[in-house]
Write an enzyme that holds these catalytic residues in place. Structure first.
Site, short mmCIF file in Angstrom:
data_model
loop_
_atom_site.label_atom_id
_atom_site.label_comp_id
_atom_site.label_asym_id
_atom_site.label_seq_id
_atom_site.Cartn_x
_atom_site.Cartn_y
_atom_site.Cartn_z
N HIS A 1 -4.88 -5.15 -8.24
CA HIS A 1 -3.50 -5.35 -8.67
C HIS A 1 -3.50 -6.24 -9.91
O HIS A 1 -3.51 -7.47 -9.81
CB HIS A 1 -2.67 -5.98 -7.55
CG HIS A 1 -2.40 -5.05 -6.42
ND1 HIS A 1 -3.29 -4.84 -5.41
CD2 HIS A 1 -1.34 -4.24 -6.16
CE1 HIS A 1 -2.79 -3.96 -4.55
NE2 HIS A 1 -1.61 -3.58 -5.00
N TYR B 1 5.19 4.64 -5.98
CA TYR B 1 5.49 3.29 -5.51
C TYR B 1 4.87 2.23 -6.43
O TYR B 1 5.53 1.31 -6.92
CB TYR B 1 5.00 3.09 -4.08
CG TYR B 1 5.14 1.67 -3.59
CD1 TYR B 1 6.34 1.23 -3.03
CD2 TYR B 1 4.10 0.76 -3.71
CE1 TYR B 1 6.49 -0.08 -2.62
CE2 TYR B 1 4.24 -0.55 -3.30
CZ TYR B 1 5.43 -0.97 -2.76
OH TYR B 1 5.59 -2.26 -2.36
N HIS B 2 3.56 2.36 -6.66
CA HIS B 2 2.87 1.33 -7.42
C HIS B 2 3.19 1.39 -8.90
O HIS B 2 2.96 0.42 -9.63
CB HIS B 2 1.36 1.43 -7.18
CG HIS B 2 0.97 1.09 -5.78
ND1 HIS B 2 0.79 2.05 -4.81
CD2 HIS B 2 0.78 -0.11 -5.17
CE1 HIS B 2 0.49 1.46 -3.67
NE2 HIS B 2 0.48 0.17 -3.85
N LYS C 1 -10.40 -11.16 -13.17
CA LYS C 1 -10.05 -10.86 -11.79
C LYS C 1 -11.33 -10.75 -10.96
O LYS C 1 -12.04 -9.74 -11.03
CB LYS C 1 -9.26 -9.55 -11.70
CG LYS C 1 -7.84 -9.67 -12.25
CD LYS C 1 -6.99 -8.46 -11.93
CE LYS C 1 -6.75 -8.30 -10.45
NZ LYS C 1 -6.03 -9.44 -9.84
N TYR D 1 3.32 -0.66 7.55
CA TYR D 1 2.03 -0.62 6.86
C TYR D 1 1.18 -1.74 7.43
O TYR D 1 1.47 -2.91 7.23
CB TYR D 1 2.27 -0.80 5.37
CG TYR D 1 1.03 -0.76 4.50
CD1 TYR D 1 0.14 0.30 4.56
CD2 TYR D 1 0.77 -1.79 3.59
CE1 TYR D 1 -0.98 0.34 3.74
CE2 TYR D 1 -0.33 -1.76 2.77
CZ TYR D 1 -1.21 -0.69 2.86
OH TYR D 1 -2.32 -0.66 2.04
N ASP E 1 -9.94 -6.93 -5.96
CA ASP E 1 -8.48 -6.84 -6.12
C ASP E 1 -8.14 -6.12 -7.41
O ASP E 1 -8.49 -6.57 -8.50
CB ASP E 1 -7.89 -8.25 -6.12
CG ASP E 1 -6.42 -8.27 -6.50
OD1 ASP E 1 -5.72 -7.29 -6.20
OD2 ASP E 1 -5.99 -9.28 -7.08
#
Length: 671
Positions: free
Chosen positions: A545, A175-176, A539, A21, A543
């Site tokens: 996440h 995945y996340h 945040k 990646y 971003d």
């Protein structure tokens, strides 16, 4: 030659597609990286885009400040896309693009670049991730509301099935979900519920002939996670494949075994990688790779392994080479590919698969009863926050052992991070300015009337519920429109959206004894200032996440603070305004995208200009070399992934607040 036995294959299996990646800075630099990786034996590309590209902003947009080229490559127009794939034959390449909200646009750029280089779109092979529900749940790079976003996905699916038959238009991404705390059952259930939502939307829109619908089912692929509990993780994949096949047969009437097979790629777990003793990440990565390679009947089609230092920052080419070599050793040196499925007939594996199958089916029914994956986003988000909270509590208590982090912490200094670069890659700070200048040149040299016409046609297609937006999107790409212009047109037509945070619905802490001491410390500080400590958790930048920020917000509430948390994607100006309006006692900033050097000092400055003297603390993936820089910029505390003890953090925040009160009182007395 001895007779062939049932426990060996007649000939060795072909290896999976091997990727890393990768992508950073601009298209030229990333193209150099890709060529180097291919020369080292990588067999497919996996493109990482920067956050402005992922969320539909050009490099000159205010929200792109500090984010350009940080976590991936900046792609603003077809000129960038030409540079990104310069010298790489797209008719031979299998390209995966980790792109979701703007997937239709990046696919359009890819098609345009291929055709302008003489490659017919029907020859293209690859994947667009294109899973927006998991963006609402775990990663935050969404751009549009759920309804229009699902339409964009369905239009992309229909277009590719009809015109790019070897393309995977949607890579449903569990995945996340695991990175956000999902248990194996939740990972299976939420991702398969998402796949059902996509398939139902494609069917509803009716742009694929009924007889071709099994092809739609067969083109849906998955991008999964594999953690260090690799036996259970392998069972998860077998259970997931069994449920997927039953969905195909029972819900959609698919009968072709080839189309019913669950096809998945994988990046193994990054959540379990540690900043402390980072060399321990290498055996973790190897074990996790075994989860998706050991069993032939559930083996990954494509694998990309994280680098050992991804808990520290951006990997260097050498770090990515190490991860590629791990794959190559597994594929070419071991006997992994010489046998039939080694788990066939295993009581342990059969039992685990049955457990996960039943658990996931039950959880899928809960989602279905709430209206399906789109309608159940808030429910699923709350469940993920709660699961992640439980995981963090188990690490804090020592019940979940993480070597080098909460057990066996004594050790030698790691030589891997002893160099001047700290063991990570730092993008050229001039990249953002260069990308802005390149964008300005691109706009000055293009055929503006042609772009205007193409964008008007795109807006008309977006307004027409029955139209497929892909042809107009490709026309806009070919005319020279930019990422921000494409997304801007759709934002005007579709509206904006903020996903649920999941914080409000999280239950009480699972670790009462550990929380009690921190709560007592917060009570003491609250008495000293005359009211409950009020913390703003924010945040800055793009971003998305938000897992760490959510856990800080939940724990702050658990220990008795008043919490102001408005979710992701805030400008420094918005954070400063909130700090003033809410009259907060402390400002907590969470940032994982590498943009801390730009956004944190700017936020501190604006907070102070707004008249707020509350201490500012920062958490995220912050290289050790940048801690002093942030401290000099006015940050009171910096927390990185090694700081897993949330109650200690809460106690230290309470101390900062009380210290501020003492200082103010002393100043008042002196006056």
């Amino acid at each position: 030659m001895p007779p062939m036995s049932e426990h060996r294959l007649p000939e060795r299996d072909k290896p999976w597609v091997m990727r890393t990646y990768a992508g950073h800075s601009d298209a030229r630099r990333s193209n150099e990286l890709y060529r180097g990786n291919l020369a080292k034996g990588q067999t497919g590309l996996s493109v990482a885009f920067d956050l402005p590209t992922q969320t539909g902003y050009d490099p000159d947009h205010p929200l792109a400040r500090g984010e350009v080229g940080k976590v991936g490559v900046s792609i603003a127009d077809k000129g960038d896309m030409h540079a990104l794939f310069d010298g790489i034959p797209l008719d031979e390449m299998n390209t995966s693009m980790t792109i979701n909200a703007t997937a239709a646009w990046l696919l359009a750029l890819y098609v345009t670049v291929a055709e302008e280089n003489g490659v017919d779109r029907s020859q293209l092979k690859g994947t667009t991730q294109n899973d927006i529900i998991k963006e609402y749940l775990s990663r935050g790079t969404y751009a549009f509301p759920p309804g229009p976003s699902m339409r964009l996905i369905a239009d992309t699916v229909a277009f590719t099935v009809n015109e790019i038959p070897s393309w995977n238009p949607t890579n449903v991404c569990s995945y996340h979900l695991q990175e956000a705390g999902a248990t194996p059952v939740q990972e299976i259930a939420f991702s398969l519920s998402t796949a059902i939502a996509v398939l139902d939307e494609v069917k509803r829109r009716g742009q694929v002939a009924e007889g071709d619908f099994p092809k739609v089912f067969g083109r849906i692929s998955f991008f999964v996670n594999a953690g260090v509990r690799f036996v259970e993780e392998h069972a998860k994949l077998r259970a997931m494949g069994e449920i997927w096949e039953s969905i195909g047969r029972e819900r959609y009437g698919v009968t072709d075994p080839k189309l019913l097979r669950m096809r998945y790629g994988v990046q193994v777990n990054s959540l379990g990688l540690t900043e402390s003793q980072p060399e321990n990440n290498v055996p973790r990565i190897v074990l996790e790779a075994l989860a998706v390679t050991l069993g032939r009947d559930a083996r990954a089609r494509a694998i990309q392994l994280p680098a050992w230092n991804e808990a520290l920052g951006l990997p260097r080419p050498w770090d990515q080479q190490w991860s590629l070599r791990i794959q190559q050793i597994l594929a070419f040196e071991t006997d992994l590919l010489e046998y039939p499925d080694i788990f066939e007939g295993s009581k342990v594996m059969d039992g685990l698969v049955a457990e996960l199958f039943e658990g996931a089916r039950e959880e899928m029914k809960v989602v279905a009863d709430r209206g399906g994956a789109v309608e159940a986003v808030e429910y699923m988000k709350g469940e993920l926050v709660a699961s992640h909270r439980l995981r963090m509590a188990r690490i804090e208590s020592g019940d979940l052992k993480v070597i080098g982090q909460n057990v066996f912490t004594e050790g030698e200094d790691s030589p891997l991070i002893a160099g001047a670069d700290g063991g990570i890659l730092t993008p050229d700070p001039e990249v953002e300015a260069e990308c802005r200048e390149a964008l300005e040149r691109w706009k000055a040299e293009r055929d503006q009337p042609a772009v205007d016409r193409a964008l008007a046609d795109l807006a008309a297609a977006a307004r027409d519920e029955n139209a497929n937006v892909m042809p107009a999107t490709i026309a806009a790409a070919r005319a020279g429109a930019t990422t921000g212009e494409w997304a801007g047109v759709l934002r005007d037509e579709f509206g904006d959206y903020r996903a649920p945070t999941g914080v409000g619905g999280a239950g009480a802490s699972a670790n009462g004894e550990l929380v009690a001491a921190a709560r007592q410390r917060v009570d003491q500080a609250s008495r000293a200032i005359g009211h409950r400590i009020r913390i703003l958790v924010a945040k800055p930048g793009l971003d998305g996440h938000s897992n760490g920020a959510e856990q800080i917000a939940v724990r702050a509430r658990d220990v008795g603070m008043e919490v102001v948390y408005q979710g992701i994607r805030l400008t420094p100006e918005q954070i400063a305004a909130s700090a003033a309006q809410e009259d907060v006692d402390v400002v907590g900033l969470s940032i994982l995208s590498g943009s801390h050097r730009q956004l944190v000092p700017e936020t501190v400055r604006l907070v102070r200009e707004a008249g707020v003297d509350a201490p500012v603390v920062v958490g995220g993936i912050i290289p050790q070399g940048d801690v002093g820089f942030l401290t000099d910029a006015g940050v009171a505390r910096v927390y990185t992934p090694k700081d897993f003890e949330l109650n200690r953090i809460m106690s230290e925040i309470a101390e900062l607040v009380e210290e501020r009160a003492r200082t103010a009182a002393a100043a008042g007395s002196a006056a």
